[in-house]
Scaffold this motif. Structure first.
Motif, PDB file in Angstrom:
ATOM      1  N   ILE A 311       0.840  -1.211   0.000  1.00 12.99           N
ATOM      2  CA  ILE A 311       0.000   0.000   0.000  1.00 12.99           C
ATOM      3  C   ILE A 311       0.872   1.258   0.000  1.00 12.99           C
ATOM      4  N   GLU A 312       1.906   1.251   0.811  1.00 11.16           N
ATOM      5  CA  GLU A 312       2.754   2.444   0.865  1.00 11.16           C
ATOM      6  C   GLU A 312       3.412   2.708  -0.487  1.00 11.16           C
ATOM      7  N   ASP A 313       3.837   1.636  -1.156  1.00  7.67           N
ATOM      8  CA  ASP A 313       4.433   1.833  -2.484  1.00  7.67           C
ATOM      9  C   ASP A 313       3.416   2.387  -3.483  1.00  7.67           C
ATOM     10  N   ILE A 314       2.200   1.882  -3.386  1.00 10.39           N
ATOM     11  CA  ILE A 314       1.147   2.388  -4.286  1.00 10.39           C
ATOM     12  C   ILE A 314       0.926   3.887  -4.028  1.00 10.39           C
ATOM     13  N   ILE A 315       0.735   4.230  -2.770  1.00 11.65           N
ATOM     14  CA  ILE A 315       0.467   5.638  -2.421  1.00 11.65           C
ATOM     15  C   ILE A 315       1.643   6.526  -2.836  1.00 11.65           C
ATOM     16  N   LYS A 316       2.844   6.037  -2.587  1.00 10.63           N
ATOM     17  CA  LYS A 316       4.038   6.821  -2.905  1.00 10.63           C
ATOM     18  C   LYS A 316       4.120   7.091  -4.417  1.00 10.63           C
ATOM     19  N   GLU A 317       3.932   6.052  -5.210  1.00 10.58           N
ATOM     20  CA  GLU A 317       4.031   6.237  -6.663  1.00 10.58           C
ATOM     21  C   GLU A 317       2.895   7.123  -7.189  1.00 10.58           C
ATOM     22  N   VAL A 318       1.719   6.934  -6.643  1.00 10.23           N
ATOM     23  CA  VAL A 318       0.587   7.750  -7.109  1.00 10.23           C
ATOM     24  C   VAL A 318       0.781   9.208  -6.710  1.00 10.23           C
ATOM     25  N   ALA A 319       1.247   9.417  -5.478  1.00  8.60           N
ATOM     26  CA  ALA A 319       1.446  10.793  -5.019  1.00  8.60           C
ATOM     27  C   ALA A 319       2.416  11.531  -5.945  1.00  8.60           C
ATOM     28  N   GLU A 320       3.361  10.801  -6.510  1.00  4.13           N
ATOM     29  CA  GLU A 320       4.336  11.438  -7.401  1.00  4.13           C
ATOM     30  C   GLU A 320       3.744  11.869  -8.729  1.00  4.13           C
ATOM     31  N   ILE A 321       2.769  11.138  -9.212  1.00  7.44           N
ATOM     32  CA  ILE A 321       2.237  11.467 -10.551  1.00  7.44           C
ATOM     33  C   ILE A 321       0.870  12.147 -10.505  1.00  7.44           C
ATOM     34  N   SER A 322       0.315  12.275  -9.301  1.00  2.95           N
ATOM     35  CA  SER A 322      -1.023  12.862  -9.203  1.00  2.95           C
ATOM     36  C   SER A 322      -0.955  14.191  -8.444  1.00  2.95           C
ATOM     37  N   PRO A 323      -1.183  15.312  -9.125  1.00  2.00           N
ATOM     38  CA  PRO A 323      -1.100  16.606  -8.448  1.00  2.00           C
ATOM     39  C   PRO A 323      -2.280  16.909  -7.522  1.00  2.00           C
ATOM     40  N   SER A 324      -3.349  16.124  -7.603  1.00  2.00           N
ATOM     41  CA  SER A 324      -4.517  16.384  -6.738  1.00  2.00           C
ATOM     42  C   SER A 324      -4.091  16.359  -5.285  1.00  2.00           C
ATOM     43  N   LYS A 325      -4.766  17.165  -4.454  1.00  2.11           N
ATOM     44  CA  LYS A 325      -4.425  17.112  -3.033  1.00  2.11           C
ATOM     45  C   LYS A 325      -5.060  15.904  -2.364  1.00  2.11           C
ATOM     46  N   TYR A 326      -5.899  15.181  -3.081  1.00  5.65           N
ATOM     47  CA  TYR A 326      -6.608  14.035  -2.496  1.00  5.65           C
ATOM     48  C   TYR A 326      -6.125  12.691  -3.040  1.00  5.65           C
ATOM     49  N   ILE A 327      -6.165  11.680  -2.170  1.00  9.55           N
ATOM     50  CA  ILE A 327      -6.134  10.291  -2.639  1.00  9.55           C
ATOM     51  C   ILE A 327      -7.309   9.594  -1.964  1.00  9.55           C
ATOM     52  N   HIS A 328      -8.102   8.913  -2.769  1.00  8.43           N
ATOM     53  CA  HIS A 328      -9.286   8.224  -2.257  1.00  8.43           C
ATOM     54  C   HIS A 328      -8.878   6.799  -1.894  1.00  8.43           C
ATOM     55  N   ILE A 329      -9.222   6.392  -0.675  1.00 11.65           N
ATOM     56  CA  ILE A 329      -8.794   5.060  -0.232  1.00 11.65           C
ATOM     57  C   ILE A 329      -9.963   4.069  -0.120  1.00 11.65           C
ATOM     58  N   GLY A 330     -11.101   4.426  -0.680  1.00 10.16           N
ATOM     59  CA  GLY A 330     -12.227   3.475  -0.701  1.00 10.16           C
ATOM     60  C   GLY A 330     -12.836   3.304   0.674  1.00 10.16           C
ATOM     61  N   GLY A 331     -12.750   2.097   1.199  1.00 13.29           N
ATOM     62  CA  GLY A 331     -13.266   1.846   2.543  1.00 13.29           C
ATOM     63  C   GLY A 331     -14.719   1.397   2.584  1.00 13.29           C
ATOM     64  N   ASP A 332     -15.326   1.165   1.410  1.00 10.45           N
ATOM     65  CA  ASP A 332     -16.738   0.766   1.403  1.00 10.45           C
ATOM     66  C   ASP A 332     -16.884  -0.751   1.436  1.00 10.45           C
ATOM     67  N   GLU A 333     -18.008  -1.182   1.896  1.00 11.21           N
ATOM     68  CA  GLU A 333     -18.437  -2.584   1.831  1.00 11.21           C
ATOM     69  C   GLU A 333     -17.337  -3.583   2.200  1.00 11.21           C
ATOM     70  N   ALA A 334     -16.628  -3.285   3.288  1.00  9.73           N
ATOM     71  CA  ALA A 334     -15.573  -4.220   3.728  1.00  9.73           C
ATOM     72  C   ALA A 334     -16.212  -5.311   4.596  1.00  9.73           C
ATOM     73  N   ASN A 335     -17.144  -6.027   4.001  1.00 11.60           N
ATOM     74  CA  ASN A 335     -17.928  -6.998   4.768  1.00 11.60           C
ATOM     75  C   ASN A 335     -17.120  -8.219   5.198  1.00 11.60           C
ATOM     76  N   ALA A 336     -15.965  -8.421   4.568  1.00 15.35           N
ATOM     77  CA  ALA A 336     -15.136  -9.568   4.929  1.00 15.35           C
ATOM     78  C   ALA A 336     -14.001  -9.148   5.869  1.00 15.35           C
ATOM     79  N   THR A 337     -14.103  -7.940   6.418  1.00 19.65           N
ATOM     80  CA  THR A 337     -13.088  -7.426   7.346  1.00 19.65           C
ATOM     81  C   THR A 337     -13.768  -7.209   8.702  1.00 19.65           C
ATOM     82  N   SER A 338     -13.122  -7.618   9.792  1.00 18.67           N
ATOM     83  CA  SER A 338     -13.759  -7.379  11.098  1.00 18.67           C
ATOM     84  C   SER A 338     -13.746  -5.881  11.390  1.00 18.67           C
ATOM     85  N   LYS A 339     -14.624  -5.462  12.288  1.00 18.74           N
ATOM     86  CA  LYS A 339     -14.738  -4.041  12.627  1.00 18.74           C
ATOM     87  C   LYS A 339     -13.424  -3.482  13.161  1.00 18.74           C
ATOM     88  N   GLU A 340     -12.782  -4.280  14.021  1.00 13.53           N
ATOM     89  CA  GLU A 340     -11.513  -3.837  14.632  1.00 13.53           C
ATOM     90  C   GLU A 340     -10.437  -3.694  13.561  1.00 13.53           C
TER      91      GLU A 340
END
Ligand code: TNX
Length: 508
Positions: A311-340
């Motif tokens: 994940i860090e490598d993905i974010i790092k590479e994207v941050a370099e080529i994307s001038p937007s101040k935002y990166i969207h990390i999703g977070g929806d419908e994580a039904n197969a992930t426990s709450k914690e």
């Protein structure tokens, strides 16, 4: 005597203002401008017309020059006239003047003042961005044939004499394309940028990863695309953007004052990642590729360091080529992930995003993560944003029953889905972001197009248009100035423009 004079002046003042309020309806401008005062007469564009550009400094003049080139190209395509562009603050009569000199601070970065006189056109903004928005209005004031793919002969290229003062209600007026469920090419995305920006949409969110595909080259982890990018819903060949292609999209969008917001949906919606690398799986084996349309079955391992390395490598590479101040990390419908695990994951990933200088955005229920201390923006698609309101989080409103472009218009719509109900043109128009949160927390709205059922650009057009014009107006025009019955008339006028642009819009 004095009192009478004051009263008299006051009356003139009031009548000037009420005269000012409207006048643009019959012109069909979308989104509807804030103030429009119509006059008499017209300005006529002909082969002698010049475009003058002048900024407050050299950079602004250059930027305005580039905007002038876009206008010149548009006019050339429709009319066949090849207009001169001149950098100079003293426009001659018969010219179109684009400038940031004396731009009004009150109109913000995107506001503009458009004055059409019989012998000249002036577009004035505090920033070049405002001038660009003003040009979109100007183009809509020209005869519809300006939108043609080929030049039209025997058209009088007139623009009515008027004065417009305009600025947006919201800073975030977005559109999303899910390129993960079905892939869309660079050219297809650029075409959407052109159309959307002509209605003053200023954000394009690209949903770059999901269970069915991972769509951006990551140099450190090439299998994400050499394996994860080769599939899509229904078994088609998928695809992905190289970093160079992504930069190309970003630059194209930037020239049209559209910000590209990249999304990597995590920790759910990650089967394509899990199918690419064995070490992302608890049993050390790659998942099978997935080309169906179910949601909520996949999850990254939230307690594994290997997950965060990738994940860090993905974010790092994207941050370099994307001038937007935002990166969207999703977070929806994580039904197969426990709450914690979900809470731990979101907190950790948002910190990585911040470390690379970006602000994270996430779908709800990202606002429910308790330990979240970082600034994070909620993209609200479901029926609750209570936590976000309590925590004072900024929000982008994308309620599925109001803003989803993959919802069918009605029972007969051949594509799309209906889990959030039908989304007719009227339903899509008749709401306001303030229906869902206090104005102070609202960045604006976004209309997402999920593409499980959308396989090509004709189908994409059909679901997006004309609804996107309504979303553009919700974001731009204050609530009190909007009514569906009046909007419908302007939409009718705009349909001819969509036809000439070659947009396969829904005609119902
Ligand atoms: C819900 S909206 C999803 C998407 C689907 C969409 C279909 C959201 C954050 N998640 O994964 O594509 O519904 O309408």
């Amino acid at each position: 005597m004095r009192k009478v004079r004051v009263l008299f002046l006051g009356l003139i003042f009031i009548s000037l203002f009420s005269f000012k309020a409207y006048g643009s309806d019959e012109l069909g401008i979308i989104p509807k401008p804030l103030e429009c005062e119509k006059g008499v007469g017209e300005f006529i564009v002909n082969e002698e017309t010049s475009i003058y550009v002048q900024g407050k400094n050299k950079e602004e003049t250059e930027e305005l020059y580039n905007i002038g080139v876009l206008l010149q190209e548009k006019i050339y395509k429709g009319t066949g006239y090849n207009l001169n562009i001149i950098k100079w603050a003293k426009p001659s009569s018969g010219s179109i003047f684009l400038t940031t000199l004396d731009g009004r601070i009150g109109l913000g970065y995107e506001g503009y003042n458009l004055k059409v006189l019989e012998d000249s056109v002036h577009i004035n903004g505090l920033k070049p961005e405002g001038v660009y928005r003003g040009i979109q209005t100007l183009i809509q004031l020209l005869p519809a044939e300006i939108e043609g793919i080929k030049e039209s002969k025997n058209v009088k290229w007139n623009i009515p004499v008027l004065s417009i003062i305009d600025k947006p209600e919201y800073e975030y007026r977005g559109f999303m394309i899910d390129v993960a469920r079905h892939f869309f090419s660079v050219e297809e995305i650029k075409r959407q940028i052109d159309i959307a920006s002509s209605y003053k949409i200023n954000k394009l969110h690209l949903h770059l990863s999901d269970d069915q595909g991972f769509r951006l080259q990551i140099k450190k982890w090439p299998k994400l695309t050499s394996i994860g990018g080769q599939t899509e819903v229904g078994g088609g060949k998928g695809g992905y953007y190289t970093q160079e292609q992504f930069r190309d999209i970003v630059l194209y969008a930037k020239e049209r004052y559209v910000e590209i917001i990249p999304e990597f949906d995590m920790p759910g919606h990650t089967n394509a990642m899990l199918a690419s690398y064995e070490f992302l799986n608890s049993n050390g084996r790659r998942k099978e590729s997935y080309t169906g349309t179910k949601v909520g079955f996949s999850s990254l391992m939230c307690r594994s360091e290997a997950t965060y390395t990738v994940i860090e490598d993905i974010i790092k590479e994207v941050a370099e080529i994307s001038p937007s101040k935002y990166i969207h990390i999703g977070g929806d419908e994580a039904n197969a992930t426990s709450k914690e695990d979900y809470s731990y994951f979101i907190d950790r990933v948002s910190k990585i995003v911040l470390k690379y200088g970006k602000i994270p955005i996430g779908w709800d229920p990202i606002d429910t993560v308790t330990q979240l201390k970082t600034p994070i923006i909620l993209q609200n698609w479901k029926d609750s944003n209570e936590d976000a309101k309590k925590k004072g989080m900024k929000m982008i409103i994308s309620r599925a029953n109001k803003a989803y472009l993959d919802m069918k218009y009605d029972r007969e719509t051949p594509y799309g889905t209906d889990w959030a109900g039908y989304n007719s043109i009227e339903n899509a128009y008749n709401w306001d972001p303030t229906d869902f949160g206090p104005k102070t927390l609202l960045l604006g709205l976004e209309a997402p197009l999920w593409t499980e059922t959308i396989t090509n650009f004709e189908e994409l057009d059909y679901m997006v248009y004309p609804r996107l014009l309504g979303y553009a107006e919700i974001g731009w025009t204050p609530k009190e100035m909007r009514s569906f019955s009046e909007y419908k008339k302007r939409l009718e006028i705009n349909k001819r423009r969509l036809d000439l642009k070659g947009v396969n819009y829904y005609k119902g």
